[in-house]
Write a protein that holds these residues in place. Sequence first.
Motif, mmCIF file in Angstrom:
data_model
loop_
_atom_site.group_PDB
_atom_site.id
_atom_site.type_symbol
_atom_site.label_atom_id
_atom_site.label_comp_id
_atom_site.label_asym_id
_atom_site.label_seq_id
_atom_site.Cartn_x
_atom_site.Cartn_y
_atom_site.Cartn_z
ATOM 1 N N LEU A 133 0.833 -1.197 0.000
ATOM 2 C CA LEU A 133 0.000 0.000 0.000
ATOM 3 C C LEU A 133 0.868 1.246 0.000
ATOM 4 C CD1 LEU A 133 -2.401 -1.109 2.872
ATOM 5 C CD2 LEU A 133 -2.999 -1.045 0.449
ATOM 6 N N THR A 134 0.404 2.283 -0.694
ATOM 7 C CA THR A 134 1.148 3.543 -0.677
ATOM 8 C C THR A 134 1.208 4.128 0.733
ATOM 9 O OG1 THR A 134 -0.847 4.812 -1.250
ATOM 10 C CG2 THR A 134 0.567 4.079 -3.070
ATOM 11 N N GLU A 179 4.443 5.987 5.353
ATOM 12 C CA GLU A 179 4.667 6.040 6.804
ATOM 13 C C GLU A 179 5.844 5.183 7.250
ATOM 14 O OE1 GLU A 179 3.950 7.353 10.670
ATOM 15 O OE2 GLU A 179 2.977 8.026 8.822
ATOM 16 N N PHE A 180 6.014 4.002 6.653
ATOM 17 C CA PHE A 180 6.989 3.039 7.161
ATOM 18 C C PHE A 180 8.163 2.784 6.210
ATOM 19 C CE2 PHE A 180 2.825 1.930 9.035
ATOM 20 C CZ PHE A 180 3.117 2.282 10.350
ATOM 21 N N GLY A 181 8.072 3.271 4.982
ATOM 22 C CA GLY A 181 9.181 3.139 4.051
ATOM 23 C C GLY A 181 9.463 1.731 3.599
ATOM 24 N N ARG A 195 13.734 1.654 7.661
ATOM 25 C CA ARG A 195 13.075 2.965 7.710
ATOM 26 C C ARG A 195 11.814 2.924 8.553
ATOM 27 N NH1 ARG A 195 13.821 4.295 1.307
ATOM 28 N NH2 ARG A 195 12.456 2.480 1.185
ATOM 29 N N SER A 196 11.388 1.735 8.934
ATOM 30 C CA SER A 196 10.133 1.594 9.667
ATOM 31 C C SER A 196 10.220 2.216 11.052
ATOM 32 C CB SER A 196 9.769 0.118 9.804
ATOM 33 O OG SER A 196 8.559 -0.044 10.521
ATOM 34 N N THR A 197 9.116 2.818 11.470
ATOM 35 C CA THR A 197 8.982 3.302 12.852
ATOM 36 C C THR A 197 8.187 2.324 13.694
ATOM 37 O OG1 THR A 197 7.036 4.580 12.181
ATOM 38 C CG2 THR A 197 9.165 5.747 12.234
ATOM 39 N N TYR A 255 6.524 11.832 1.160
ATOM 40 C CA TYR A 255 5.671 11.987 2.342
ATOM 41 C C TYR A 255 6.447 12.570 3.507
ATOM 42 C CZ TYR A 255 2.263 10.763 5.964
ATOM 43 O OH TYR A 255 1.368 10.820 6.994
ATOM 44 N N GLN A 256 7.672 12.131 3.685
ATOM 45 C CA GLN A 256 8.465 12.583 4.826
ATOM 46 C C GLN A 256 8.987 14.001 4.649
ATOM 47 O OE1 GLN A 256 8.745 10.772 7.643
ATOM 48 N NE2 GLN A 256 7.505 9.168 6.705
ATOM 49 N N ASN A 257 9.203 14.435 3.400
ATOM 50 C CA ASN A 257 9.877 15.712 3.171
ATOM 51 C C ASN A 257 9.040 16.783 2.489
ATOM 52 O OD1 ASN A 257 12.442 14.718 4.182
ATOM 53 N ND2 ASN A 257 12.567 13.506 2.301
#
Length: 228
Positions: A119-120, A125-127, A155-157, A214-216
């Motif tokens: 999923l996008t 969110e999790f890369g 990259r996951s949180t 998404y992050q930047n």
Amino acid sequence: MTHTEAVAALRGTVAALHRELTRYELVIWTAGNVSARVPGADLMVIKPSGVSYEELGPDSMVVTDLHGRLVEGEFAPSSDTAAHAYVYRHMPEVGGVVHTHSPYATAWSALGEPIPCVLTMMADEFGGPVPVGPFAMIGDDSIGRGIVETLRGSRSTAVLMSGHGPFTVGRDARAAVKSAVMLEDVARTVHLARQLGDPRELDPAAVTRLYERYQNVYGQSDAPEEAR
């Protein structure tokens, strides 16, 4: 802001964030916890052990050092304190840690299987996939060690601790709670997709582009439009 003011503010923030866990139905009874690192000090604020969510307020939050030793508070700290403390000691970029037993994410933990990145929203969110950490006993820093070992190089949180449940991290406690909310949503959606067929994982290059955007770029910015 003084040290005392910072602790007082975080007590209020952490207490309020626990209400988000119940709002999104990520916890039941007294399970689950949120913690926050105190900026500029080797301290954290965390939920007390075994206290119901209805009773949680700023005054009931506890303060420990980053080895889990009680510094301020009337209650014993969460049974997951040692795990949170280990994460803060070994991941200086982390300012918040959350643990829940949200049903769908915990079901993936029971399988011991990563959630594939199909999923996008997961890419954003999790890369990539949400990884699985090792089984570890509660009460010492074993869980923390598993979290750190699993998230390093990812990259996951979020991490699914095998046979236990999810832990999420963030730059602050609110970001870690957001990660927990998003994790449960994608865990449910991917489960439903598997009931319908075999969802296809996203191309890794596309995942990286989505994550970086998404992050930047995503969201509001004070920068001029042409700079975003």
